[in-house]
Design a protein around this motif. Sequence first.
Motif, PDB file in Angstrom:
ATOM      1  N   LEU A 393       1.184  -9.386   0.936  1.00  0.00           N
ATOM      2  CA  LEU A 393       1.321  -8.304   1.917  1.00  0.00           C
ATOM      3  C   LEU A 393       1.004  -6.961   1.278  1.00  0.00           C
ATOM      4  O   LEU A 393       0.343  -6.102   1.878  1.00  0.00           O
ATOM      5  CB  LEU A 393       2.739  -8.264   2.482  1.00  0.00           C
ATOM      6  N   PHE A 394       1.450  -6.795   0.034  1.00  0.00           N
ATOM      7  CA  PHE A 394       1.230  -5.536  -0.663  1.00  0.00           C
ATOM      8  C   PHE A 394      -0.212  -5.414  -1.173  1.00  0.00           C
ATOM      9  O   PHE A 394      -0.893  -4.417  -0.919  1.00  0.00           O
ATOM     10  CB  PHE A 394       2.212  -5.413  -1.825  1.00  0.00           C
ATOM     11  N   LYS A 395      -0.683  -6.434  -1.861  1.00  0.00           N
ATOM     12  CA  LYS A 395      -1.993  -6.344  -2.500  1.00  0.00           C
ATOM     13  C   LYS A 395      -3.152  -6.409  -1.511  1.00  0.00           C
ATOM     14  O   LYS A 395      -4.152  -5.702  -1.662  1.00  0.00           O
ATOM     15  CB  LYS A 395      -2.135  -7.464  -3.534  1.00  0.00           C
ATOM     16  N   GLU A 396      -3.020  -7.260  -0.517  1.00  0.00           N
ATOM     17  CA  GLU A 396      -4.147  -7.472   0.401  1.00  0.00           C
ATOM     18  C   GLU A 396      -4.057  -6.630   1.677  1.00  0.00           C
ATOM     19  O   GLU A 396      -5.079  -6.276   2.255  1.00  0.00           O
ATOM     20  CB  GLU A 396      -4.234  -8.951   0.781  1.00  0.00           C
ATOM     21  N   HIS A 397      -2.829  -6.319   2.095  1.00  0.00           N
ATOM     22  CA  HIS A 397      -2.665  -5.596   3.363  1.00  0.00           C
ATOM     23  C   HIS A 397      -2.026  -4.221   3.181  1.00  0.00           C
ATOM     24  O   HIS A 397      -1.868  -3.500   4.157  1.00  0.00           O
ATOM     25  CB  HIS A 397      -1.816  -6.435   4.325  1.00  0.00           C
ATOM     26  N   ARG A 398      -1.685  -3.886   1.942  1.00  0.00           N
ATOM     27  CA  ARG A 398      -1.068  -2.597   1.608  1.00  0.00           C
ATOM     28  C   ARG A 398       0.170  -2.327   2.476  1.00  0.00           C
ATOM     29  O   ARG A 398       0.342  -1.265   3.047  1.00  0.00           O
ATOM     30  CB  ARG A 398      -2.082  -1.462   1.701  1.00  0.00           C
ATOM     31  N   ILE A 399       1.028  -3.349   2.538  1.00  0.00           N
ATOM     32  CA  ILE A 399       2.308  -3.242   3.236  1.00  0.00           C
ATOM     33  C   ILE A 399       3.425  -3.455   2.215  1.00  0.00           C
ATOM     34  O   ILE A 399       3.455  -4.465   1.513  1.00  0.00           O
ATOM     35  CB  ILE A 399       2.417  -4.285   4.361  1.00  0.00           C
ATOM     36  N   LEU A 400       4.339  -2.496   2.132  1.00  0.00           N
ATOM     37  CA  LEU A 400       5.457  -2.575   1.195  1.00  0.00           C
ATOM     38  C   LEU A 400       6.680  -3.138   1.914  1.00  0.00           C
ATOM     39  O   LEU A 400       7.175  -2.555   2.874  1.00  0.00           O
ATOM     40  CB  LEU A 400       5.768  -1.178   0.642  1.00  0.00           C
ATOM     41  N   ALA A 401       7.144  -4.306   1.450  1.00  0.00           N
ATOM     42  CA  ALA A 401       8.319  -4.957   2.024  1.00  0.00           C
ATOM     43  C   ALA A 401       9.165  -5.496   0.873  1.00  0.00           C
ATOM     44  O   ALA A 401       8.807  -5.371  -0.297  1.00  0.00           O
ATOM     45  CB  ALA A 401       7.910  -6.069   2.989  1.00  0.00           C
ATOM     46  N   GLN A 402      10.276  -6.140   1.187  1.00  0.00           N
ATOM     47  CA  GLN A 402      11.175  -6.607   0.146  1.00  0.00           C
ATOM     48  C   GLN A 402      11.747  -7.978   0.493  1.00  0.00           C
ATOM     49  O   GLN A 402      11.768  -8.380   1.660  1.00  0.00           O
ATOM     50  CB  GLN A 402      12.344  -5.630  -0.044  1.00  0.00           C
TER      51      GLN A 402
END
Length: 462
Positions: A393-402
């Motif tokens: 999600l972070f690397k490919e879609h630039r979405i920061l989640a936890q």
Amino acid sequence: MSFSIAELFEQHSTDKFDLHEQFLNNQMVRVLKTIGYDRHYRKANGQYLYDEKGAEYLDLLSGFGVFAIGRNHPTVINALKETLTLELPNLVQLDVSVLSGLLAQEILKTTPDNLDKMFFCNSGTESVEAAIKFARFTTKREKIVFCEHAYHGLTMGALSLNGEPIFREGFGPLLPGCYSIPFNDAEALEQALRDKDVAAFIVEPIQGKGVNVPDDNYLPEVERICKKYGTLFVADEVQTGLGRTGKFWAIEHWNVRPDMICMAKALSGGFVPVGAVAMTQKIMDSVYNRMDRAVVHGSTFSKNNMAMAAGLATLHVMQEENLVDNSAKLGTDIIDSLNALSEQYEFLKEARGKGMMIAIEFHSPKSLKLKAAWAMLEAANKGLFCQMITIPLFKEHRILAQVAGHGMNVVKLLPPLNLNPKDRDTIVAAFDKTIADTHQIPGSIWDLGKNLASHALKGKKG
């Protein structure tokens, strides 16, 4: 010689990891580099972060819920600038301030009508510490009951009410007289309170670790049982409050009236820390019962003008921009859209939550090939599958989640409440693509899984 924060930031903007490795928590730097989150952010606006290349990231973590109105909101910035330029008397101590009185008044307009008084502090954990002390003094009882898997903060009193062993390990002995019971279990609560020796029961209306939503009758039963045995009912709304769940306070979903509400996080607007406890007149008058006890509990910086101005401006923004309603509407859209994907994907168990406090839970699939892959990750480290969701999600879609908590196969979203329909569609599409990729074995996402498992096993051996 002039002093400039802008110049310092520009000179050292790429030095932060070196500085933290040398002078601060180097383990945090290791974590970020291992999972590929070592970015150099240069700007933040609303629900977005921007790195040194100008790439935009959708922030669904919002500083653990601090940035409910988005980052760097201009209304709060202007309020803080104005406060600085007014040269107001601040922290006179042998005085009371205008801004703290106004903020108390505005907060109490939003709480149940049995709450008449406010106490200000600097953080959520300080608000819990205050609630512990106030409950013990008011009831003349020692015991505090909390829930398994609860999170109420990390200072020693609040840590004593922490239901996650990893946070407690090695820091004992903790505060005596604190006992845990299962969450969402009214019968267990009644059993714990029946001897009439418990000062307070403190509970998150929705548990942050795992986003555990109670049954509809649970909190009304909590209120009834606490009144029956003379125990104070304390709602920890540090994370769930101020619109996070689609109501101003999460307790509104169940129409209950606690004796105290702990709050912090979003009240600061993300600028100057603010914590507080709303309480009944009886509790306030019990603790501060004589003039010589006027300073029996307090905090040096708690009512400082900058914090109070940030709180007032934040409440104004929430009302002007209808952020509570937006939280309810878009949060429900996201949960419903993600749940609709569960028929397509075996790994996806459910999406749940209220408003923009959202959990996406995964579980073992039925297909043998997928089940074997899941078992491989679980054997290495329970809950590892969720890293295979959050990292892409972070690397490919630039979405920061936890990940929602230790050992959980739950991804947690705490986005700013100002998300728009475009953000909603981006979130759903990114989860759709990422979850779909986990069902392709072999595949690049399972190469990531093997690497994560390898790191986990090495960590156990180390």
